[in-house]
Design an enzyme around this catalytic site. Structure first.
Site, PDB file in Angstrom:
ATOM      1  N   HIS B 145       0.801  -1.011  -0.039  1.00  0.00           N
ATOM      2  CA  HIS B 145      -0.143   0.322   0.051  1.00  0.00           C
ATOM      3  C   HIS B 145       1.042   1.353  -0.124  1.00  0.00           C
ATOM      4  O   HIS B 145       2.052   1.260   0.290  1.00  0.00           O
ATOM      5  CB  HIS B 145      -0.707  -0.125   1.272  1.00  0.00           C
ATOM      6  N   ASP B 221       3.539  -4.670   7.881  1.00  0.00           N
ATOM      7  CA  ASP B 221       2.106  -3.671   7.823  1.00  0.00           C
ATOM      8  C   ASP B 221       0.982  -4.681   7.975  1.00  0.00           C
ATOM      9  O   ASP B 221       0.672  -5.541   6.837  1.00  0.00           O
ATOM     10  CB  ASP B 221       1.925  -3.102   6.348  1.00  0.00           C
ATOM     11  N   GLN B 224      -4.250  -5.242   7.290  1.00  0.00           N
ATOM     12  CA  GLN B 224      -5.181  -6.083   6.634  1.00  0.00           C
ATOM     13  C   GLN B 224      -5.222  -7.561   7.138  1.00  0.00           C
ATOM     14  O   GLN B 224      -6.207  -8.446   6.840  1.00  0.00           O
ATOM     15  CB  GLN B 224      -5.150  -6.645   4.969  1.00  0.00           C
ATOM     16  N   LYS B 247     -10.063  -0.669  10.583  1.00  0.00           N
ATOM     17  CA  LYS B 247     -10.459  -1.817   9.941  1.00  0.00           C
ATOM     18  C   LYS B 247     -11.002  -3.095  10.682  1.00  0.00           C
ATOM     19  O   LYS B 247     -11.112  -3.979  10.068  1.00  0.00           O
ATOM     20  CB  LYS B 247      -9.424  -1.988   8.873  1.00  0.00           C
ATOM     21  N   CYS B 389      -4.531   2.536  -3.505  1.00  0.00           N
ATOM     22  CA  CYS B 389      -3.364   3.124  -3.001  1.00  0.00           C
ATOM     23  C   CYS B 389      -2.247   2.031  -3.152  1.00  0.00           C
ATOM     24  O   CYS B 389      -1.564   1.970  -2.162  1.00  0.00           O
ATOM     25  CB  CYS B 389      -3.463   3.522  -1.443  1.00  0.00           C
TER      26      CYS B 389
HETATM   27  C1  LIG Z   1      -2.521  -3.107   3.821  1.00  0.00           C
HETATM   28  C2  LIG Z   1      -2.677  -1.695   4.124  1.00  0.00           C
HETATM   29  N1  LIG Z   1      -1.848  -0.876   4.685  1.00  0.00           N
HETATM   30  C3  LIG Z   1      -1.987   0.276   5.015  1.00  0.00           C
HETATM   31  C4  LIG Z   1      -3.176   0.773   4.993  1.00  0.00           C
HETATM   32  C5  LIG Z   1      -3.322   2.493   5.310  1.00  0.00           C
HETATM   33  O1  LIG Z   1      -4.370   2.560   6.503  1.00  0.00           O
HETATM   34  P1  LIG Z   1      -4.845   3.904   6.941  1.00  0.00           P
HETATM   35  O2  LIG Z   1      -5.472   4.481   5.944  1.00  0.00           O
HETATM   36  O3  LIG Z   1      -5.936   3.347   8.175  1.00  0.00           O
HETATM   37  O4  LIG Z   1      -3.530   4.674   7.617  1.00  0.00           O
HETATM   38  C6  LIG Z   1      -4.296   0.273   4.419  1.00  0.00           C
HETATM   39  C7  LIG Z   1      -5.518   0.826   4.109  1.00  0.00           C
HETATM   40  O5  LIG Z   1      -6.111   1.094   3.160  1.00  0.00           O
HETATM   41  C8  LIG Z   1      -4.100  -0.959   3.846  1.00  0.00           C
HETATM   42  O6  LIG Z   1      -5.039  -1.864   3.490  1.00  0.00           O
END
Ligand SMILES: Cc1ncc(COP(=O)(O)O)c(C=O)c1O
Lengths: 167, 432
Positions: B145, B221, B224, B247, B389
């Site tokens: 992401h 990270d 998910q 989430k 993203c």
């Molecule tokens: C794999 C992953 N990393 C990071 C993020 C970023 O999360 P946030 O927008 O809550 O900071 C997301 C959210 O879409 C994600 O799916």
């Protein structure tokens, strides 16, 4: 409530299925600009070749996007081809006025899609300029999140015109 | 609906494991009982398939937050009056629950941020700024992401280290043949535990071990992963783990960075201000210990209580059961979508349901994801179009946008049937 037929008018689908002026132009003599819709990943490339009288001799559009951004680009290319830059800006202002009902409400993110045609020529242009096919996009204002799709190619055109003028 | 907003017992009720009861779960989520009016005036049940972007939250979470606002709200850590103490207890109580939920040895290692993005920026801005320079490298993957890409690119522009990428194959899985070479000279390997585009699950422990074998740290990270499967940071043996509250049934505005204590202790503060210092003079400041050092300013107080209630809710269901439910739904979705749509439908990512999370990124003929979503909205089916993203990954697949349906505990096969039906409509509408 707005229905899908307000958004997806037949003429829009027609431009989407068979886009006009697809392709590239050699740079130079043409100028080129890229536009992005950061919300959905649509990318568009507009090539414009102007003659010495600032008349748009040729225009081509590349990139990928949804039916609204692609058909809008196709209609835009047809509408400005053969026009002077000033006339193109007039159309741009008229189109922008048609689309402007919601754009400022939906939370501009300062992205390039936002810049450019914020100070269009006077809106009286709306009444006087014939938008033709572009009128079909009027229904998009009922779907605020799609307005950026419809304006992407115009904003990109604006970037190219600015480059031409700066040249 | 829960009767009390106090911490639910952490021990799930004993007795035989009950079948995953989606109807009962749904009843806890007020937002899901709404009907959506479509353009022909008919009312449709909301089919929410966008939990990978943000989940919905049950009454238990909403009530826990309300309770703090109504009976125990004040700023934390600074007052001696009872309200302030209650607020501090609510805030710190959330931290303890989250620590337990992810197997953190020490609650002080759980740092609250505003979201996973800030957590990853914290790792880059604090650890990275202190430890990275010319000649160093950070390894990330093509599945990432933007939240695990851009912070490194921003820092690399300043510190002139190299960013390397673990490639992915056509099935959206990491290509690990050259991992050891890629890790040469790497100081940090930062990777996703589950792709938010393809649902690809990465072999976290194996990647952490590979990093450690080369003397690199491992940052996961888990944005998910934590909402959808059992996660134990100690079993992973990771050094940093980042995720977001919104989430996983929790509120927006709170995220977590878990880090190994020794590392966090050696790192400089990320943001400066109140709450993160022991002392301030005209000459300078002394930072507070953990976790305060990384929590400048008024923290997400009520959100911590809400996230605590969210992990209670998930613990009661059992994360193994959550994972199993999602595997079953994913398998059902892949089967029924393929049957109904056949040629022209691409489901990006691993073909084996057990190798992926409940995320289905689709492309359908030449119909753009934006248009698909618009048609689906007519059926009150909420999915997400776009690049999610993860533009480098999208480019790898040669698409600019996909239509992504993502699953969670409140989804069932009816939702997936509604999705399939709506996709069939979309194809008809745009038949080229
Ligand atoms: C794999 C992953 N990393 C990071 C993020 C970023 O999360 P946030 O927008 O809550 O900071 C997301 C959210 O879409 C994600 O799916």
């Amino acid at each position: 409530m707005a229905g899908l037929e307000d958004l997806y008018r037949e003429i829009i689908l027609d431009h989407y299925r068979s886009p006009r002026n697809r392709g590239e132009l050699e740079t130079p003599p043409a100028h080129r600009a890229e536009g992005f819709n950061p919300l959905c990943g649509d990318e568009i490339v507009v090539y414009v070749e102007a003659d010495e009288n600032d008349r748009i001799r040729d225009i081509k559009v590349g990139g990928q996007g949804c039916s609204i951004s692609q058909s809008s680009a196709s209609m835009m290319s047809g509408a400005v081809k053969g026009k002077t830059i000033a006339e193109a800006r007039g159309l741009m202002g008229a189109f922008k006025a048609m689309m402007s009902i919601h754009e400022t409400d939906i939370g501009g993110d300062g992205s390039e899609a936002e810049q450019g045609i914020d100070s269009p020529v006077e809106t009286i242009a709306t009444a006087e300029l014939k938008l033709g096919d572009l009128e079909a996009l009027r229904g998009v204002v009922k779907f605020p999140v799609r307005i950026k799709c419809a304006t992407l190619s115009w904003n990109t055109l604006n970037q190219v015109l600015e480059e031409i003028e700066a040249d | 609906m829960s009767e009390t907003n106090e911490a639910k017992p952490d021990t799930p009720s004993t007795g035989p494991p009950k079948a995953f009861d989606v109807a009962a779960i749904r009843a806890d989520f007020p937002i899901l009982s709404q009907l959506q009016t479509t353009s022909d005036g008919s009312k449709k049940r909301l089919v929410f398939l966008d939990s990978a972007a943000s989940s919905q939250r049950p009454n238990q979470v909403l009530d826990a937050m309300d309770e703090v606002y109504k009976t125990g709200y004040a700023n934390v850590h600074r007052g001696v009056y009872q309200l302030a103490e209650r607020a501090t207890n609510a805030y710190e109580g959330g931290r303890k629950k989250i620590a337990r939920f992810i197997g953190a040895p020490d609650a002080a290692e759980v740092i609250f941020t505003k979201n996973a993005t800030e957590s990853l920026n914290l790792v880059a801005g604090s650890w990275g700024r202190q430890n990275l320079g010319p000649g160093d490298a950070v390894l990330i993957t093509m599945l990432e992401h933007h939240a695990n890409i851009v912070p490194w690119q921003m820092l690399a522009a300043e510190k002139e280290f190299e960013i390397r990428w673990v490639p992915v194959n056509e099935g959206g899985e990491l290509i690990l043949d050259t991992l050891d070479q890629l890790l040469d000279g790497v100081k940090l390997f930062s990777f996703t535990a589950m792709s938010n585009v393809t649902g690809t699950l990465t072999p976290v422990r194996r990647l952490v071990d590979a990093a450690h074998a080369k003397g690199a740290l491992a940052c996961v990270d888990a944005c998910q992963a934590v909402p959808h499967q059992p996660v134990d940071v100690t079993e992973w043996d990771a050094d940093f783990v980042a995720f977001s509250g919104h989430k996983m049934l929790g509120p927006s505005g709170i995220g977590v960075l878990w880090g190994r204590r020794e590392l966090l202790e050696d790192m400089p503060p990320f943001l400066g201000g109140g709450g993160m210092i022991l002392n301030v003079t005209t000459e300078g400041f002394i930072p507070d210990g953990l976790p305060g050092k990384f929590e400048a300013g008024t923290p997400p107080i009520v959100e911590s209580a809400g996230l605590g209630a969210a992990v209670d809710y998930l613990s009661t269901l059992g994360m193994e059961a959550v994972r199993q439910h999602e595997i079953e739904l994913t398998a059902y979705a892949m089967r029924s979508l393929t049957e109904a749509l056949g040629e022209g439908l691409t489901i990006h990512g691993p073909s084996e349901p057990a190798a992926r999370g409940g995320v289905l990124s689709l492309t359908l003929d030449d119909v753009h994801a934006h248009d698909i979503s618009q048609i689906l909205d007519e059926s009150a089916v909420c999915i997400r179009p776009g690049h999610h993203c993860a533009k480098p990954l999208m480019r790898h697949f040669g698409v600019s946008a996909t239509a992504r349906a993502s699953l969670y505990i409140y989804n069932d096969t009816d939702d997936l049937d509604a999705l399939t039906e709506a996709l069939v409509k979309a194809r008809k509408f745009f038949a080229l």
